[in-house]
Every structure is written in C-alpha cells, then in structure tokens.
Design a protein around this motif. Structure first.
Motif, PDB file in Angstrom:
ATOM      1  N   ASP A  11       1.654  19.886  -2.612  1.00  0.00           N
ATOM      2  CA  ASP A  11       2.339  18.635  -2.250  1.00  0.00           C
ATOM      3  C   ASP A  11       2.290  18.413  -0.733  1.00  0.00           C
ATOM      4  OD1 ASP A  11       3.991  16.307  -2.899  1.00  0.00           O
ATOM      5  OD2 ASP A  11       5.573  17.391  -1.846  1.00  0.00           O
ATOM      6  N   ASP A  12       2.347  19.498   0.042  1.00  0.00           N
ATOM      7  CA  ASP A  12       2.274  19.335   1.507  1.00  0.00           C
ATOM      8  C   ASP A  12       0.940  18.712   1.906  1.00  0.00           C
ATOM      9  OD1 ASP A  12       4.770  20.383   1.844  1.00  0.00           O
ATOM     10  OD2 ASP A  12       4.082  22.384   2.454  1.00  0.00           O
ATOM     11  N   TYR A  13      -0.127  19.225   1.327  1.00  0.00           N
ATOM     12  CA  TYR A  13      -1.456  18.675   1.641  1.00  0.00           C
ATOM     13  C   TYR A  13      -1.546  17.218   1.175  1.00  0.00           C
ATOM     14  CZ  TYR A  13      -6.499  17.962   1.585  1.00  0.00           C
ATOM     15  OH  TYR A  13      -7.760  17.449   1.797  1.00  0.00           O
ATOM     16  N   ARG A  14      -1.043  16.972  -0.027  1.00  0.00           N
ATOM     17  CA  ARG A  14      -1.099  15.621  -0.602  1.00  0.00           C
ATOM     18  C   ARG A  14      -0.386  14.622   0.300  1.00  0.00           C
ATOM     19  NH1 ARG A  14       0.881  15.788  -6.511  1.00  0.00           N
ATOM     20  NH2 ARG A  14       2.857  16.351  -5.533  1.00  0.00           N
ATOM     21  N   ARG A  15       0.820  14.972   0.741  1.00  0.00           N
ATOM     22  CA  ARG A  15       1.556  14.029   1.598  1.00  0.00           C
ATOM     23  C   ARG A  15       0.813  13.781   2.909  1.00  0.00           C
ATOM     24  NH1 ARG A  15       5.342  17.633   0.881  1.00  0.00           N
ATOM     25  NH2 ARG A  15       5.909  17.651   3.079  1.00  0.00           N
ATOM     26  N   GLY A  16       0.229  14.861   3.440  1.00  0.00           N
ATOM     27  CA  GLY A  16      -0.542  14.698   4.682  1.00  0.00           C
ATOM     28  C   GLY A  16      -1.685  13.716   4.492  1.00  0.00           C
ATOM     29  N   THR A 217      -0.578   8.080 -13.352  1.00  0.00           N
ATOM     30  CA  THR A 217       0.120   7.592 -12.151  1.00  0.00           C
ATOM     31  C   THR A 217      -0.823   7.609 -10.967  1.00  0.00           C
ATOM     32  OG1 THR A 217       0.867   9.858 -11.734  1.00  0.00           O
ATOM     33  CG2 THR A 217       2.454   8.362 -12.720  1.00  0.00           C
ATOM     34  N   TYR A 218      -0.601   6.709 -10.055  1.00  0.00           N
ATOM     35  CA  TYR A 218      -1.236   6.905  -8.761  1.00  0.00           C
ATOM     36  C   TYR A 218      -0.229   6.721  -7.653  1.00  0.00           C
ATOM     37  CZ  TYR A 218      -2.410   1.823  -8.505  1.00  0.00           C
ATOM     38  OH  TYR A 218      -2.389   0.458  -8.480  1.00  0.00           O
ATOM     39  N   GLN A 219      -0.516   7.418  -6.572  1.00  0.00           N
ATOM     40  CA  GLN A 219       0.397   7.447  -5.430  1.00  0.00           C
ATOM     41  C   GLN A 219      -0.309   6.905  -4.202  1.00  0.00           C
ATOM     42  OE1 GLN A 219       1.657  11.536  -4.911  1.00  0.00           O
ATOM     43  NE2 GLN A 219       1.564  11.827  -7.107  1.00  0.00           N
ATOM     44  N   PHE A 220       0.428   6.153  -3.419  1.00  0.00           N
ATOM     45  CA  PHE A 220      -0.108   5.635  -2.160  1.00  0.00           C
ATOM     46  C   PHE A 220       1.027   5.485  -1.156  1.00  0.00           C
ATOM     47  CE2 PHE A 220       1.346   1.204  -2.785  1.00  0.00           C
ATOM     48  CZ  PHE A 220       1.518   1.157  -4.162  1.00  0.00           C
ATOM     49  N   SER A 221       0.673   5.455   0.099  1.00  0.00           N
ATOM     50  CA  SER A 221       1.679   5.328   1.147  1.00  0.00           C
ATOM     51  C   SER A 221       2.331   3.949   1.119  1.00  0.00           C
ATOM     52  CB  SER A 221       1.006   5.543   2.504  1.00  0.00           C
ATOM     53  OG  SER A 221       1.823   5.045   3.541  1.00  0.00           O
ATOM     54  N   ASP A 249       9.908  15.751   5.845  1.00  0.00           N
ATOM     55  CA  ASP A 249       9.293  14.622   6.560  1.00  0.00           C
ATOM     56  C   ASP A 249      10.357  13.647   7.053  1.00  0.00           C
ATOM     57  OD1 ASP A 249       6.979  15.860   5.842  1.00  0.00           O
ATOM     58  OD2 ASP A 249       6.462  14.451   4.249  1.00  0.00           O
ATOM     59  N   VAL A 250      11.450  13.550   6.282  1.00  0.00           N
ATOM     60  CA  VAL A 250      12.568  12.694   6.715  1.00  0.00           C
ATOM     61  C   VAL A 250      13.148  13.252   8.010  1.00  0.00           C
ATOM     62  CG1 VAL A 250      14.897  11.890   6.138  1.00  0.00           C
ATOM     63  CG2 VAL A 250      13.120  11.913   4.379  1.00  0.00           C
ATOM     64  N   TRP A 251      13.422  14.560   8.020  1.00  0.00           N
ATOM     65  CA  TRP A 251      13.977  15.185   9.234  1.00  0.00           C
ATOM     66  C   TRP A 251      13.016  15.048  10.407  1.00  0.00           C
ATOM     67  CZ3 TRP A 251      18.839  15.704   9.449  1.00  0.00           C
ATOM     68  CH2 TRP A 251      19.610  16.263   8.434  1.00  0.00           C
ATOM     69  N   ALA A 252      11.734  15.270  10.120  1.00  0.00           N
ATOM     70  CA  ALA A 252      10.728  15.278  11.203  1.00  0.00           C
ATOM     71  C   ALA A 252      10.327  13.870  11.647  1.00  0.00           C
ATOM     72  CB  ALA A 252       9.488  16.044  10.745  1.00  0.00           C
ATOM     73  N   ARG A 253      10.767  12.877  10.903  1.00  0.00           N
ATOM     74  CA  ARG A 253      10.410  11.473  11.165  1.00  0.00           C
ATOM     75  C   ARG A 253       8.894  11.289  11.194  1.00  0.00           C
ATOM     76  NH1 ARG A 253      14.603   7.999  14.423  1.00  0.00           N
ATOM     77  NH2 ARG A 253      13.541   6.601  13.004  1.00  0.00           N
ATOM     78  N   THR A 254       8.252  11.991  10.278  1.00  0.00           N
ATOM     79  CA  THR A 254       6.797  11.873  10.199  1.00  0.00           C
ATOM     80  C   THR A 254       6.425  10.916   9.065  1.00  0.00           C
ATOM     81  OG1 THR A 254       4.770  13.177  10.118  1.00  0.00           O
ATOM     82  CG2 THR A 254       6.490  13.829   8.611  1.00  0.00           C
ATOM     83  N   GLY A 255       5.152  10.586   8.960  1.00  0.00           N
ATOM     84  CA  GLY A 255       4.696   9.696   7.896  1.00  0.00           C
ATOM     85  C   GLY A 255       3.472   8.926   8.350  1.00  0.00           C
ATOM     86  N   ALA A 256       3.236   7.807   7.681  1.00  0.00           N
ATOM     87  CA  ALA A 256       2.076   6.967   8.010  1.00  0.00           C
ATOM     88  C   ALA A 256       2.301   6.283   9.356  1.00  0.00           C
ATOM     89  CB  ALA A 256       1.899   5.913   6.918  1.00  0.00           C
ATOM     90  N   PRO A 257       1.227   5.873  10.022  1.00  0.00           N
ATOM     91  CA  PRO A 257       1.403   5.126  11.273  1.00  0.00           C
ATOM     92  C   PRO A 257       1.953   3.721  11.021  1.00  0.00           C
ATOM     93  CG  PRO A 257      -0.938   5.377  10.717  1.00  0.00           C
ATOM     94  CD  PRO A 257      -0.170   6.135   9.681  1.00  0.00           C
TER      95      PRO A 257
END
Ligand code: FE2
Length: 300
Positions: A11-16, A217-221, A249-257
C-alpha cells in the motif's frame, strides 16, 4: 501515466504511485461483490418491478428523483456498507489501523437528458481537490452492473500536471454542507448549486475510460481531472465510489501536487478509521482546518 493491473505491491508503494498520477485496477474481491450485491438489493427494492437499467424508459424523471432520494441515503448509511468496505480495504492490502474512508456513494448516470442534476448529478470535468479534498485523498470507483464505454467515467490525464483556470476559489466544503447538500433531490432538470468548474475550455482528449466488471475497483488520486461520460448507451449506470486517506500521509501533509486548487475548508472530518470507524484524531484534522469550519457551523 502508469496503470497497474491487479498489482501485488504494498500500500505504501501504491499510494506513492497514485500521488504521481498512476491508476490501480483490481478484479472483484469477495467484499467488493458483497458491496455490489447490497447496492443491487437496495436498488431492486426501491424500483420494484422496473428493470434498474431501464428506469428512464418507464418512469417520469421527477418520480425517479424521489426514489433516488430515499435509495441513495439508504445505501450510504447502511451499516453493512461500512463493513464491506472494511473487508475490501483489508483484501486489497490497506492497513486498517491507518486507513480512513468516507461513506460510500451510490451514483447513477442516466441516458440523455433524462436526469442529470441534483440527486443524479452528471459531473463536469473536475478534480475532487477543487471540492476541499486533501491531496492525499485516494478515490475508489466500482461499477455495480456491467458498464460500457458509453456510460462510464473518464479520466483526463494531460491535466495531471497542467493547471486549468477554475472556480475552486469560491468553494468551501463547510458552506456547501450547510447550504446545498440537503437540496440535491430538488434539482431535477437544472442544478443551480454553485460548484467549482473549469473557467476555460478543457480538452477532454486524450482521455481514458476504464471498463471493468461489476465489483472490480480502480483507484486514482483526488487530484486527477475526471468526468461523467455523456451516457449514450441507453442503459442507466450505477456505480459506487468512496475515498480514503492514510494517517501517515495526513500527518506528513503529503500527497499529489496542487496545480490549481484554491478552495477553502476541508473534508478531513469525514473519514472513518478502517477498524471500528472513529474519525481521524482531532489534531490531524486541525492541520487542514483554516477557520472556515467555524464560520459555517450552525450555532458556532
Ligand atoms: Fe469526483
């Protein structure tokens, strides 16, 4: 753009990857099939003897909107729906201790102009991040009945990195909840609710339409530009979607640009923990608040 089919990655790789614009597609798993069956049962019960894919052929749009206004909340708030999503997340490798989801929506897309406002809103091209979604939000989408290229959803990949002038600066999630959400069923032919839209011509091509089986299912940002395909199939499309965020990711405030979103407010208060459904820790939600949550809270 990378499209992963039935990937066994973590899941970590997938989210990245999702934060870089990738799409992940998975075949139907047991929990997803249960979620689809729940939707089918509720749809069947609501429409009685009417064939669910041909509602538009036998019923006035106003009557259909009335039925949907009962059917959709029933699905959204059904206790089994949360249970099946928990199962689906676990089956697809999410850590339930750290993955939070919002309640699933049941969407409909009717042929032609039958009903495409309010309770059955046909989504213009948009990013969920124009609607106060965080940049770490991941969207999950699944068909309930078979879909085809004429009644599915489209993703417009060129805008992953290209900004569009848009109306998100005028959108606040808390204001929307206060003023507009409850009225969805009243908008039968025209939707007068103000929503963030492109404010310049959008080139919808290239686009891709993922046609998958019911329960797949499919997942996208949440930052991907996507839209409802004009339904020229003659058949109603029913689909389920929900969104997730990962606590780290919520704590780190990371995500898509962020290329062009300027809305205020946040949907962070909506997500429920994968285990037993409490909300995110208040301190985590607070990282995304900008004060507007107080302005638009009744009695605050
Ligand atoms: Fe969306």
């Amino acid at each position: 753009m990378n499209i992963f089919i039935d990937s066994s990655s973590s899941d970590d790789y997938r989210r990245g990857q999702l934060y870089q614009g990738a799409i992940f597609v998975y075949p139907a798993c047991a929990s997803a099939m249960k979620l689809c069956q729940l939707a089918k049962d509720i749809i069947g019960e609501a429409f009685g003897r009417v064939e669910p894919l041909q509602v538009q052929d036998v019923m006035p749009a106003e009557r259909c909107a009335e039925i949907l206004s009962v059917l959709k909340p029933k699905f959204i708030h059904h206790p089994k729906a949360k249970e099946y999503i928990r199962g689906l997340l676990a089956e697809l490798g999410c850590d339930l201790e750290k993955t939070y989801f919002d309640v699933p929506r049941l969407r409909t897309a009717f042929p032609g102009d039958y009903l495409k406002s309010g309770i059955a809103y046909a989504f213009h091209p948009h990013r969920d991040t124009w609607y106060s979604a965080p940049f770490c939000q991941i969207n999950w989408w699944m068909p309930v009945y078979p879909v085809n290229p004429e009644n599915c959803m489209a993703i417009h990949p060129r805008y992953w990195s290209e900004p569009i002038r848009n109306g998100s600066r005028g959108y606040n999630y808390h204001k929307w909840n206060l003023e507009s959400r409850q009225n969805a069923a009243q908008h039968i032919k025209i939707d007068t609710r103000i929503q963030p839209k492109p404010e310049e011509p959008v080139e919808l091509e290239p686009q891709f339409r993922l046609i998958c089986e019911p329960g797949a299912t499919y997942q996208f940002s949440a930052a991907q530009l996507h839209s409802t395909v004009p339904n020229t199939s003659g058949l109603t499309r029913y689909s389920i979607d929900f969104r997730t965020v990962h606590l780290e990711d919520v704590w780190a405030r990371t995500g898509a640009p962020n290329v062009d979103s300027a809305c205020t407010g946040t949907t962070m208060g909506d997500y429920l923990k994968g285990t037993d459904f409490p909300h995110l820790p208040p301190d985590a939600i607070a990282l995304y608040q900008d004060g507007t949550e107080c302005v638009y809270t009744p009695g605050a």
